[in-house]
Design an enzyme around this catalytic site. Structure first.
Site, PDB file in Angstrom:
ATOM      1  N   ASP A   1      34.617  39.552  32.237  1.00  0.00           N
ATOM      2  CA  ASP A   1      33.439  39.779  31.381  1.00  0.00           C
ATOM      3  C   ASP A   1      32.562  40.905  31.898  1.00  0.00           C
ATOM      4  O   ASP A   1      32.638  41.307  33.063  1.00  0.00           O
ATOM      5  CB  ASP A   1      32.575  38.518  31.346  1.00  0.00           C
ATOM      6  CG  ASP A   1      31.815  38.315  32.672  1.00  0.00           C
ATOM      7  OD1 ASP A   1      32.472  38.335  33.735  1.00  0.00           O
ATOM      8  OD2 ASP A   1      30.582  38.173  32.640  1.00  0.00           O
TER       9      ASP A   1
ATOM     10  N   ARG B   1      35.405  38.622  27.193  1.00  0.00           N
ATOM     11  CA  ARG B   1      36.442  37.827  27.862  1.00  0.00           C
ATOM     12  C   ARG B   1      37.676  37.618  26.983  1.00  0.00           C
ATOM     13  O   ARG B   1      38.771  37.443  27.488  1.00  0.00           O
ATOM     14  CB  ARG B   1      35.899  36.443  28.249  1.00  0.00           C
ATOM     15  CG  ARG B   1      34.875  36.467  29.369  1.00  0.00           C
ATOM     16  CD  ARG B   1      34.677  35.048  29.896  1.00  0.00           C
ATOM     17  NE  ARG B   1      33.435  34.888  30.628  1.00  0.00           N
ATOM     18  CZ  ARG B   1      33.287  35.137  31.932  1.00  0.00           C
ATOM     19  NH1 ARG B   1      34.304  35.598  32.623  1.00  0.00           N
ATOM     20  NH2 ARG B   1      32.126  34.946  32.515  1.00  0.00           N
TER      21      ARG B   1
ATOM     22  N   ASP C   1      37.654  42.468  44.387  1.00  0.00           N
ATOM     23  CA  ASP C   1      36.846  43.683  44.412  1.00  0.00           C
ATOM     24  C   ASP C   1      36.410  43.891  45.862  1.00  0.00           C
ATOM     25  O   ASP C   1      37.160  44.424  46.677  1.00  0.00           O
ATOM     26  CB  ASP C   1      35.690  43.450  43.431  1.00  0.00           C
ATOM     27  CG  ASP C   1      34.832  44.663  43.187  1.00  0.00           C
ATOM     28  OD1 ASP C   1      35.362  45.775  43.159  1.00  0.00           O
ATOM     29  OD2 ASP C   1      33.611  44.490  43.022  1.00  0.00           O
TER      30      ASP C   1
ATOM     31  N   GLU D   1      42.537  34.089  40.966  1.00  0.00           N
ATOM     32  CA  GLU D   1      41.359  34.929  40.709  1.00  0.00           C
ATOM     33  C   GLU D   1      41.652  35.926  39.590  1.00  0.00           C
ATOM     34  O   GLU D   1      42.802  36.268  39.344  1.00  0.00           O
ATOM     35  CB  GLU D   1      40.997  35.711  41.983  1.00  0.00           C
ATOM     36  CG  GLU D   1      39.792  35.168  42.727  1.00  0.00           C
ATOM     37  CD  GLU D   1      38.456  35.458  42.049  1.00  0.00           C
ATOM     38  OE1 GLU D   1      38.395  35.587  40.801  1.00  0.00           O
ATOM     39  OE2 GLU D   1      37.455  35.560  42.764  1.00  0.00           O
ATOM     40  N   ASP D   2      40.608  36.398  38.958  1.00  0.00           N
ATOM     41  CA  ASP D   2      40.781  37.456  37.964  1.00  0.00           C
ATOM     42  C   ASP D   2      40.914  38.815  38.661  1.00  0.00           C
ATOM     43  O   ASP D   2      41.790  39.605  38.334  1.00  0.00           O
ATOM     44  CB  ASP D   2      39.630  37.469  36.948  1.00  0.00           C
ATOM     45  CG  ASP D   2      38.238  37.494  37.593  1.00  0.00           C
ATOM     46  OD1 ASP D   2      38.111  37.436  38.846  1.00  0.00           O
ATOM     47  OD2 ASP D   2      37.252  37.573  36.835  1.00  0.00           O
TER      48      ASP D   2
ATOM     49  N   LEU E   1      36.719  35.909  47.893  1.00  0.00           N
ATOM     50  CA  LEU E   1      37.972  35.301  48.360  1.00  0.00           C
ATOM     51  C   LEU E   1      37.965  34.980  49.842  1.00  0.00           C
ATOM     52  O   LEU E   1      38.521  33.951  50.237  1.00  0.00           O
ATOM     53  CB  LEU E   1      39.155  36.201  48.016  1.00  0.00           C
ATOM     54  CG  LEU E   1      39.707  35.959  46.618  1.00  0.00           C
ATOM     55  CD1 LEU E   1      40.837  36.928  46.320  1.00  0.00           C
ATOM     56  CD2 LEU E   1      40.194  34.522  46.457  1.00  0.00           C
TER      57      LEU E   1
ATOM     58  N   LYS F   1      41.287  45.860  43.122  1.00  0.00           N
ATOM     59  CA  LYS F   1      40.676  47.189  43.289  1.00  0.00           C
ATOM     60  C   LYS F   1      40.585  47.464  44.776  1.00  0.00           C
ATOM     61  O   LYS F   1      39.537  47.235  45.403  1.00  0.00           O
ATOM     62  CB  LYS F   1      39.231  47.161  42.750  1.00  0.00           C
ATOM     63  CG  LYS F   1      39.057  47.303  41.276  1.00  0.00           C
ATOM     64  CD  LYS F   1      37.536  47.425  41.007  1.00  0.00           C
ATOM     65  CE  LYS F   1      37.164  47.028  39.623  1.00  0.00           C
ATOM     66  NZ  LYS F   1      35.696  46.928  39.436  1.00  0.00           N
TER      67      LYS F   1
ATOM     68  N   GLY G   1      36.335  33.813  35.089  1.00  0.00           N
ATOM     69  CA  GLY G   1      37.181  34.967  34.792  1.00  0.00           C
ATOM     70  C   GLY G   1      38.676  34.718  34.850  1.00  0.00           C
ATOM     71  O   GLY G   1      39.455  35.430  34.231  1.00  0.00           O
TER      72      GLY G   1
ATOM     73  N   PHE H   1      34.993  49.686  36.184  1.00  0.00           N
ATOM     74  CA  PHE H   1      34.609  48.345  35.766  1.00  0.00           C
ATOM     75  C   PHE H   1      35.440  47.952  34.547  1.00  0.00           C
ATOM     76  O   PHE H   1      35.450  48.664  33.540  1.00  0.00           O
ATOM     77  CB  PHE H   1      33.119  48.259  35.444  1.00  0.00           C
ATOM     78  CG  PHE H   1      32.652  46.837  35.379  1.00  0.00           C
ATOM     79  CD1 PHE H   1      32.287  46.161  36.536  1.00  0.00           C
ATOM     80  CD2 PHE H   1      32.619  46.160  34.170  1.00  0.00           C
ATOM     81  CE1 PHE H   1      31.892  44.832  36.485  1.00  0.00           C
ATOM     82  CE2 PHE H   1      32.227  44.827  34.122  1.00  0.00           C
ATOM     83  CZ  PHE H   1      31.858  44.158  35.274  1.00  0.00           C
TER      84      PHE H   1
HETATM   85  P1  IMP Z   1      34.319  40.231  45.006  1.00  0.00           P
HETATM   86  O1  IMP Z   1      33.699  39.071  45.677  1.00  0.00           O
HETATM   87  O2  IMP Z   1      33.482  41.485  45.144  1.00  0.00           O
HETATM   88  O3  IMP Z   1      35.761  40.478  45.380  1.00  0.00           O
HETATM   89  O4  IMP Z   1      34.199  39.972  43.455  1.00  0.00           O
HETATM   90  C1  IMP Z   1      35.079  39.248  42.732  1.00  0.00           C
HETATM   91  C2  IMP Z   1      34.427  38.838  41.421  1.00  0.00           C
HETATM   92  O5  IMP Z   1      33.582  39.880  40.898  1.00  0.00           O
HETATM   93  C3  IMP Z   1      35.487  38.629  40.371  1.00  0.00           C
HETATM   94  O6  IMP Z   1      35.916  37.288  40.355  1.00  0.00           O
HETATM   95  C4  IMP Z   1      34.784  39.044  39.103  1.00  0.00           C
HETATM   96  O7  IMP Z   1      34.122  37.934  38.520  1.00  0.00           O
HETATM   97  C5  IMP Z   1      33.755  40.064  39.511  1.00  0.00           C
HETATM   98  N1  IMP Z   1      34.205  41.447  39.252  1.00  0.00           N
HETATM   99  C6  IMP Z   1      34.527  42.393  40.164  1.00  0.00           C
HETATM  100  N2  IMP Z   1      34.911  43.540  39.582  1.00  0.00           N
HETATM  101  C7  IMP Z   1      34.840  43.329  38.250  1.00  0.00           C
HETATM  102  C8  IMP Z   1      35.152  44.138  37.092  1.00  0.00           C
HETATM  103  O8  IMP Z   1      35.581  45.312  37.151  1.00  0.00           O
HETATM  104  N3  IMP Z   1      34.953  43.541  35.886  1.00  0.00           N
HETATM  105  C9  IMP Z   1      34.512  42.255  35.755  1.00  0.00           C
HETATM  106  N4  IMP Z   1      34.224  41.474  36.792  1.00  0.00           N
HETATM  107  C10 IMP Z   1      34.392  41.994  38.033  1.00  0.00           C
HETATM  108 MG    MG Z   2      32.451  37.724  36.385  1.00  0.00          MG
END
Ligand code: IMP
Ligand code: MG
Length: 184
Positions: free
Chosen positions: A169, A175, A113, A109-110, A118, A141, A54, A162
């Site tokens: 993606d 993407r 969430d 990172e993209d 991280l 977020k 991402g 989302f």
């Molecule tokens: P975390 O571990 O929950 O912080 O998730 C991070 C990863 O979840 C990101 O690197 C994304 O690949 C994916 N992700 C979380 N939210 C979204 C979204 O709204 N759209 C697309 N991918 C997301």
């Molecule tokens: Mg992803």
């Protein structure tokens, strides 16, 4: 300009609403690059570690917004599978093949969430004793956070929707959109 993006090539047409335009992204990435150069004026290269897949577009643009010499590395992790919510478990699918000991490092990172990906990566890389370890994310977020994580560079804070595009993606689609869009 219309606020929706027609994507005729998808198998499963869905409606996309622009949340952040390509122009706003361009301006913000330029600001982040300047900030990074101010914060990390040291010599030697900075290691930018993009988290696949991402971050690839953000990483490409951010790398060119930084004047200090940057080395480009990638790591692959999985936490999400193919759906819209986290499985809560992180696995390293592709590790670094260089040492980061003594180096200035920025994880790219993209989106942050839950923070699960991280916090995991941060402790994994901290153990390898870089000189500094920072985190840059295009999107944040904050409402969704389960694990607290200090993010040094945030492009945009967004609501709990989302989103796709500019690298992000849904089940591997969207993407290559220039904008960040809400997938409704
Ligand atoms: P975390 O571990 O929950 O912080 O998730 C991070 C990863 O979840 C990101 O690197 C994304 O690949 C994916 N992700 C979380 N939210 C979204 C979204 O709204 N759209 C697309 N991918 C997301
Ligand atoms: Mg992803």
């Amino acid at each position: 300009m219309s606020n929706s993006v027609p994507l005729t090539t998808l198998r499963d047409p869905a409606s996309l609403r622009i949340l952040i335009s390509a122009e706003r992204i361009r301006q913000r990435v330029a600001e982040l690059g300047e900030q990074i150069d101010e914060d990390l004026p040291g010599d030697g290269p900075i290691y930018l570690i993009g988290i696949l897949k991402g971050s690839f577009i953000f990483m490409a643009d951010l790398a060119r917004a930084i004047r200090r010499s940057a080395r480009i590395e990638f790591m692959g992790v999985s936490s999400y599978g193919r759906g819209k919510s986290s499985s809560g478990e992180v696995r390293v699918l592709k590790d670094l093949d260089v040492s980061i000991a003594g180096a200035d490092v920025i994880i790219i990172e993209d989106i942050v969430d839950s923070g699960i990906t991280l916090t995991y990566l941060q402790s994994l890389l901290e153990a390898r004793q870089p000189r500094s370890l920072r985190i840059a994310t295009l999107l944040d977020k904050p409402e969704r956070r389960l694990r607290p994580v200090k993010v040094d560079y945030v492009g945009f804070q967004i609501p709990d929707e989302f989103v796709v595009g500019y690298g992000l993606d849904y089940a591997e689609d969207y993407r290559n959109l220039k904008e960040v869009c809400i997938l409704e």
